[in-house]
Design an enzyme around this catalytic site. Sequence first.
Site, mmCIF file in Angstrom:
data_model
loop_
_atom_site.group_PDB
_atom_site.id
_atom_site.type_symbol
_atom_site.label_atom_id
_atom_site.label_comp_id
_atom_site.label_asym_id
_atom_site.label_seq_id
_atom_site.Cartn_x
_atom_site.Cartn_y
_atom_site.Cartn_z
ATOM 1 N N ASP A 21 31.364 36.281 33.402
ATOM 2 C CA ASP A 21 30.972 34.713 33.851
ATOM 3 C C ASP A 21 30.119 34.117 32.464
ATOM 4 O O ASP A 21 29.173 34.943 31.793
ATOM 5 C CB ASP A 21 29.736 34.917 34.899
ATOM 6 C CG ASP A 21 29.692 33.615 35.502
ATOM 7 O OD1 ASP A 21 30.456 32.575 35.156
ATOM 8 O OD2 ASP A 21 28.760 33.469 36.364
ATOM 9 N N ARG A 24 32.051 29.133 29.708
ATOM 10 C CA ARG A 24 31.969 27.642 29.859
ATOM 11 C C ARG A 24 30.681 27.175 29.144
ATOM 12 O O ARG A 24 30.579 26.347 28.382
ATOM 13 C CB ARG A 24 32.269 27.090 31.093
ATOM 14 C CG ARG A 24 33.816 27.178 31.521
ATOM 15 C CD ARG A 24 33.954 26.139 32.666
ATOM 16 N NE ARG A 24 33.229 26.716 33.943
ATOM 17 C CZ ARG A 24 33.661 25.960 35.168
ATOM 18 N NH1 ARG A 24 34.293 25.001 35.363
ATOM 19 N NH2 ARG A 24 32.933 26.277 36.281
ATOM 20 N N THR A 67 41.694 33.069 42.444
ATOM 21 C CA THR A 67 42.463 32.208 43.019
ATOM 22 C C THR A 67 41.730 30.817 43.219
ATOM 23 O O THR A 67 42.208 29.944 43.319
ATOM 24 C CB THR A 67 42.966 32.896 44.508
ATOM 25 O OG1 THR A 67 41.851 33.516 45.372
ATOM 26 C CG2 THR A 67 43.994 33.704 44.464
ATOM 27 N N ASN A 69 39.745 29.499 40.876
ATOM 28 C CA ASN A 69 39.795 28.854 39.785
ATOM 29 C C ASN A 69 40.945 27.965 39.556
ATOM 30 O O ASN A 69 40.938 26.962 38.697
ATOM 31 C CB ASN A 69 39.998 29.819 38.600
ATOM 32 C CG ASN A 69 38.475 30.617 38.428
ATOM 33 O OD1 ASN A 69 38.544 31.742 37.923
ATOM 34 N ND2 ASN A 69 37.360 30.133 38.849
ATOM 35 N N ARG A 190 27.830 41.886 36.039
ATOM 36 C CA ARG A 190 27.993 40.629 36.002
ATOM 37 C C ARG A 190 26.988 39.758 35.154
ATOM 38 O O ARG A 190 25.884 40.129 34.954
ATOM 39 C CB ARG A 190 27.897 39.840 37.443
ATOM 40 C CG ARG A 190 28.120 38.136 37.251
ATOM 41 C CD ARG A 190 28.156 37.542 38.492
ATOM 42 N NE ARG A 190 28.566 36.211 38.433
ATOM 43 C CZ ARG A 190 29.153 35.527 39.199
ATOM 44 N NH1 ARG A 190 29.914 36.002 40.323
ATOM 45 N NH2 ARG A 190 29.703 34.126 38.918
ATOM 46 N N GLU A 209 27.109 50.700 41.989
ATOM 47 C CA GLU A 209 25.770 50.281 41.373
ATOM 48 C C GLU A 209 26.028 48.764 40.677
ATOM 49 O O GLU A 209 27.062 48.743 39.790
ATOM 50 C CB GLU A 209 25.226 51.098 40.258
ATOM 51 C CG GLU A 209 25.100 52.561 41.226
ATOM 52 C CD GLU A 209 23.844 52.596 41.804
ATOM 53 O OE1 GLU A 209 22.702 51.774 41.620
ATOM 54 O OE2 GLU A 209 23.539 53.384 42.892
#
Length: 242
Positions: A21, A24, A67, A69, A190, A209
């Site tokens: 992530d 952008r 999906t 996106n 993430r 984890e």
Amino acid sequence: NHYESGIPPDRIPRHVAVVMDGNRRYGKAKYGVATKGHWDGSRKLCDFASWCQEEGIQVLTVYAFSTENWARDEAEVSALMTIFKQYCDEIRVEALKRGMRIRVLSTETAKIPQDVKEGIKKMTEETAHCDKFLMNICLSYGSRGEIVNACKSIATDVREGAIGVEDITETHVGNSLLTGHCPDPDVIIRTSGEYRVSNFLLWQLAYSEFFFLNIKWPEISKDDLIGVIQKFASGRQRRFGK
């Protein structure tokens, strides 16, 4: 041992999954153009896969395009598909050098452009014999859709008499998912400071984890990965409910 993390092989996570992530926001901040961040993000994936392999991780699963996106701005979706097409060629060459098998996991394939499908086919077929490392790329993927597809597949088997309802177990469901060929992830990373799962590997992450890194995906470094491995091995007690 030969790992930079200094962690013995039996305590290294076998399977790491990543929500990549922040591309952008990175593109906007660095270039003033959001889509340029995706190019840097795809190059970073090549590096990250190599770092995982160097550190003894066996499987990497990455969330490249969900999906959901497809609902993004048309120009951005088009730019992403162009990147995927080029990326298929670049990563294929790198993967063959490193003995890295690549699988692409999709729950909805209809919207994927034909040239991208061809690139995926070439990349997955030409690396199918590789056995030193596995990378799963989730493209046009949604975990709820994956679970629904598994339910349909199992229901079909029951209807056709291949199995009985009483034969359906957690193992059976797990094997019917797109990740049935590999163990569940030990670690989920993430980037970008968001604390969400975003419809990614919902069944498979039951005992994973979680590591949330406050950096954008193109900014991740090998030191960040080593930090995750060290914390996983030394600081996290995995009890699996016991």
